[in-house]
Design a protein around this motif. Sequence first.
Motif, PDB file in Angstrom:
ATOM      1  N   GLU A  62      33.502   6.389 -47.151  1.00 15.28           N
ATOM      2  CA  GLU A  62      33.940   5.191 -46.430  1.00 15.28           C
ATOM      3  C   GLU A  62      34.751   4.263 -47.313  1.00 15.28           C
ATOM      4  O   GLU A  62      35.721   3.653 -46.868  1.00 15.28           O
ATOM      5  CB  GLU A  62      32.705   4.464 -45.882  1.00 15.28           C
ATOM      6  N   THR A  63      34.411   4.189 -48.583  1.00 12.23           N
ATOM      7  CA  THR A  63      35.140   3.312 -49.507  1.00 12.23           C
ATOM      8  C   THR A  63      36.524   3.858 -49.825  1.00 12.23           C
ATOM      9  O   THR A  63      37.482   3.092 -50.000  1.00 12.23           O
ATOM     10  CB  THR A  63      34.332   3.144 -50.803  1.00 12.23           C
ATOM     11  N   ALA A  64      36.661   5.183 -49.911  1.00 11.25           N
ATOM     12  CA  ALA A  64      37.943   5.792 -50.268  1.00 11.25           C
ATOM     13  C   ALA A  64      38.893   5.923 -49.086  1.00 11.25           C
ATOM     14  O   ALA A  64      40.075   6.218 -49.288  1.00 11.25           O
ATOM     15  CB  ALA A  64      37.702   7.180 -50.879  1.00 11.25           C
ATOM     16  N   LEU A  65      38.410   5.716 -47.871  1.00 14.55           N
ATOM     17  CA  LEU A  65      39.252   5.930 -46.690  1.00 14.55           C
ATOM     18  C   LEU A  65      40.483   5.029 -46.637  1.00 14.55           C
ATOM     19  O   LEU A  65      41.570   5.513 -46.307  1.00 14.55           O
ATOM     20  CB  LEU A  65      38.405   5.777 -45.428  1.00 14.55           C
ATOM     21  N   PRO A  66      40.403   3.720 -46.922  1.00 13.46           N
ATOM     22  CA  PRO A  66      41.621   2.885 -46.834  1.00 13.46           C
ATOM     23  C   PRO A  66      42.751   3.368 -47.727  1.00 13.46           C
ATOM     24  O   PRO A  66      43.913   3.402 -47.294  1.00 13.46           O
ATOM     25  CB  PRO A  66      41.108   1.499 -47.247  1.00 13.46           C
ATOM     26  N   ASP A  67      42.457   3.745 -48.972  1.00 13.52           N
ATOM     27  CA  ASP A  67      43.507   4.245 -49.859  1.00 13.52           C
ATOM     28  C   ASP A  67      43.990   5.623 -49.436  1.00 13.52           C
ATOM     29  O   ASP A  67      45.148   5.979 -49.677  1.00 13.52           O
ATOM     30  CB  ASP A  67      42.989   4.304 -51.295  1.00 13.52           C
ATOM     31  N   LEU A  68      43.110   6.415 -48.807  1.00 17.02           N
ATOM     32  CA  LEU A  68      43.505   7.759 -48.371  1.00 17.02           C
ATOM     33  C   LEU A  68      44.551   7.703 -47.273  1.00 17.02           C
ATOM     34  O   LEU A  68      45.526   8.460 -47.293  1.00 17.02           O
ATOM     35  CB  LEU A  68      42.268   8.522 -47.894  1.00 17.02           C
TER      36      LEU A  68
ATOM     37  N   ALA B  31      52.947   8.702 -40.475  1.00 17.06           N
ATOM     38  CA  ALA B  31      53.017   9.282 -39.140  1.00 17.06           C
ATOM     39  C   ALA B  31      52.068   8.547 -38.208  1.00 17.06           C
ATOM     40  O   ALA B  31      51.100   7.913 -38.653  1.00 17.06           O
ATOM     41  CB  ALA B  31      52.678  10.772 -39.178  1.00 17.06           C
ATOM     42  N   ASP B  32      52.346   8.634 -36.921  1.00 16.41           N
ATOM     43  CA  ASP B  32      51.463   8.031 -35.922  1.00 16.41           C
ATOM     44  C   ASP B  32      50.241   8.929 -35.729  1.00 16.41           C
ATOM     45  O   ASP B  32      50.370  10.137 -35.533  1.00 16.41           O
ATOM     46  CB  ASP B  32      52.197   7.858 -34.599  1.00 16.41           C
ATOM     47  N   VAL B  33      49.073   8.345 -35.777  1.00 22.03           N
ATOM     48  CA  VAL B  33      47.811   9.069 -35.618  1.00 22.03           C
ATOM     49  C   VAL B  33      47.162   8.597 -34.326  1.00 22.03           C
ATOM     50  O   VAL B  33      46.908   7.400 -34.147  1.00 22.03           O
ATOM     51  CB  VAL B  33      46.872   8.838 -36.817  1.00 22.03           C
ATOM     52  N   SER B  34      46.914   9.532 -33.422  1.00 21.24           N
ATOM     53  CA  SER B  34      46.299   9.192 -32.140  1.00 21.24           C
ATOM     54  C   SER B  34      44.807   9.471 -32.103  1.00 21.24           C
ATOM     55  O   SER B  34      44.088   8.899 -31.291  1.00 21.24           O
ATOM     56  CB  SER B  34      46.974   9.982 -31.008  1.00 21.24           C
ATOM     57  N   ARG B  35      44.346  10.357 -32.984  1.00 20.24           N
ATOM     58  CA  ARG B  35      42.931  10.723 -32.976  1.00 20.24           C
ATOM     59  C   ARG B  35      42.498  11.082 -34.388  1.00 20.24           C
ATOM     60  O   ARG B  35      43.275  11.669 -35.140  1.00 20.24           O
ATOM     61  CB  ARG B  35      42.689  11.915 -32.039  1.00 20.24           C
ATOM     62  N   ILE B  36      41.268  10.748 -34.749  1.00 20.15           N
ATOM     63  CA  ILE B  36      40.742  11.065 -36.061  1.00 20.15           C
ATOM     64  C   ILE B  36      39.353  11.661 -35.898  1.00 20.15           C
ATOM     65  O   ILE B  36      38.554  11.213 -35.079  1.00 20.15           O
ATOM     66  CB  ILE B  36      40.713   9.827 -36.978  1.00 20.15           C
ATOM     67  N   LEU B  37      39.084  12.701 -36.673  1.00 17.34           N
ATOM     68  CA  LEU B  37      37.800  13.378 -36.667  1.00 17.34           C
ATOM     69  C   LEU B  37      37.197  13.290 -38.059  1.00 17.34           C
ATOM     70  O   LEU B  37      37.888  13.514 -39.052  1.00 17.34           O
ATOM     71  CB  LEU B  37      37.933  14.852 -36.257  1.00 17.34           C
ATOM     72  N   ALA B  38      35.912  12.981 -38.129  1.00 23.13           N
ATOM     73  CA  ALA B  38      35.217  12.869 -39.409  1.00 23.13           C
ATOM     74  C   ALA B  38      33.737  13.117 -39.177  1.00 23.13           C
ATOM     75  O   ALA B  38      33.238  13.029 -38.049  1.00 23.13           O
ATOM     76  CB  ALA B  38      35.455  11.501 -40.048  1.00 23.13           C
ATOM     77  N   ASP B  39      33.027  13.417 -40.270  1.00 24.90           N
ATOM     78  CA  ASP B  39      31.598  13.664 -40.144  1.00 24.90           C
ATOM     79  C   ASP B  39      30.824  12.347 -40.234  1.00 24.90           C
ATOM     80  O   ASP B  39      31.397  11.258 -40.279  1.00 24.90           O
ATOM     81  CB  ASP B  39      31.130  14.658 -41.210  1.00 24.90           C
ATOM     82  N   GLY B  40      29.504  12.467 -40.253  1.00 19.49           N
ATOM     83  CA  GLY B  40      28.665  11.284 -40.216  1.00 19.49           C
ATOM     84  C   GLY B  40      28.758  10.387 -41.425  1.00 19.49           C
ATOM     85  O   GLY B  40      28.310   9.235 -41.380  1.00 19.49           O
ATOM     86  N   ALA B  41      29.329  10.875 -42.532  1.00 17.11           N
ATOM     87  CA  ALA B  41      29.472  10.028 -43.714  1.00 17.11           C
ATOM     88  C   ALA B  41      30.434   8.865 -43.482  1.00 17.11           C
ATOM     89  O   ALA B  41      30.398   7.877 -44.222  1.00 17.11           O
ATOM     90  CB  ALA B  41      29.949  10.866 -44.907  1.00 17.11           C
ATOM     91  N   TYR B  42      31.297   8.966 -42.462  1.00 17.86           N
ATOM     92  CA  TYR B  42      32.262   7.916 -42.162  1.00 17.86           C
ATOM     93  C   TYR B  42      31.788   7.007 -41.037  1.00 17.86           C
ATOM     94  O   TYR B  42      32.548   6.170 -40.559  1.00 17.86           O
ATOM     95  CB  TYR B  42      33.607   8.530 -41.770  1.00 17.86           C
ATOM     96  N   GLU B  43      30.556   7.157 -40.593  1.00 13.86           N
ATOM     97  CA  GLU B  43      30.046   6.370 -39.478  1.00 13.86           C
ATOM     98  C   GLU B  43      29.748   4.952 -39.931  1.00 13.86           C
ATOM     99  O   GLU B  43      28.980   4.716 -40.856  1.00 13.86           O
ATOM    100  CB  GLU B  43      28.768   7.031 -38.939  1.00 13.86           C
TER     101      GLU B  43
END
Length: 319
Positions: A185-191, A197-209
């Motif tokens: 979750e902490t690394a997501l903003p920099d990632l 590109a335009d992103v319409s949908r994102i998939l992630a596991d429970g670690a990003y909840e």
Amino acid sequence: MPHKFSDARRDKFPKAKYRVTNCSEYNESLRRRGDVTIWVSDDVVQSLASPRRKTRGGQARYSDLAIEICFTLRVVFRLPLRQTQGFVRSLAKLMGMALVVPDFSTLSRCGKGLRITPHWRAASKPITLIVDSTGLKVHGGDGWHAEKHPTRKARKTWRKLHIGLDPETGDIVASKLTTEHMGDETALPDLIAGIDADVSRILADGAYEGQGVVDCLEDRFGSGIEIIIPPPKTAVRGENAQRNHHIAAIAEHGRMNWQAETGYNQRSQVEAQISRWKQVIGERLQARDFDRQIAEAQIASKALNRMTGLGRAKYERVF
């Protein structure tokens, strides 16, 4: 007690079987990965010299592209720095070009802070982004020397690789290397900061909840993005409408049905990409310094995208 106490009462799901429908094209793409001309072409060789500096200071002898090509060959063919120098020197000799190849110490020094231009195929429509992370080993012994001789064992450490995958093209559109102490979750903003590109949908596991992830994604891609993250078993309804809908769907139809309806099963593609990374590139980083390890991970992502662009396997289910 057996490994699975309720194994006799568990539902059995037969493993699906697939076959490749474009064997000849896919085999040719695998052969081309070993073709040196894919990685070093004639038009690229002309840009190996550093451009003339117009400001005060010393003149650089090698361009960033020259250093990047050497490191790309090192990552693809898993070569040490000295063997990389000899390999590039032999290529220049075979091509009949009088090029001064960077020596191994120059490669090691210039690898720190090297600017890598991302390479992935841009989509004409909004993409689906799948994010995940994995651990990569760092350079070091396997413990045999410490066991053989009475020395203090080194503390185990590793690096954490975060990647974002476009399942439509199979390209890695974002990658970030961090220490093992940084969470997903902490690394997501920099990632996701470098995705243009335009992103319409994102998939992630429970670690990003978490609400922080939702706020970060909506600030970056807009409030209309579809976020598919499985809530925990003990989740309760809150202010997020999408999360409340997922909780209600799981409670009514079950988690397996929710995965099929939302397309969450597509997340297996990023796990397959991580497995591909460790098989093709390796599960251990060659560089010792953290800044050089960051450049190595970026070059590896770019090399894997080049391999994907040569051709991908097409599957169809047979069972």
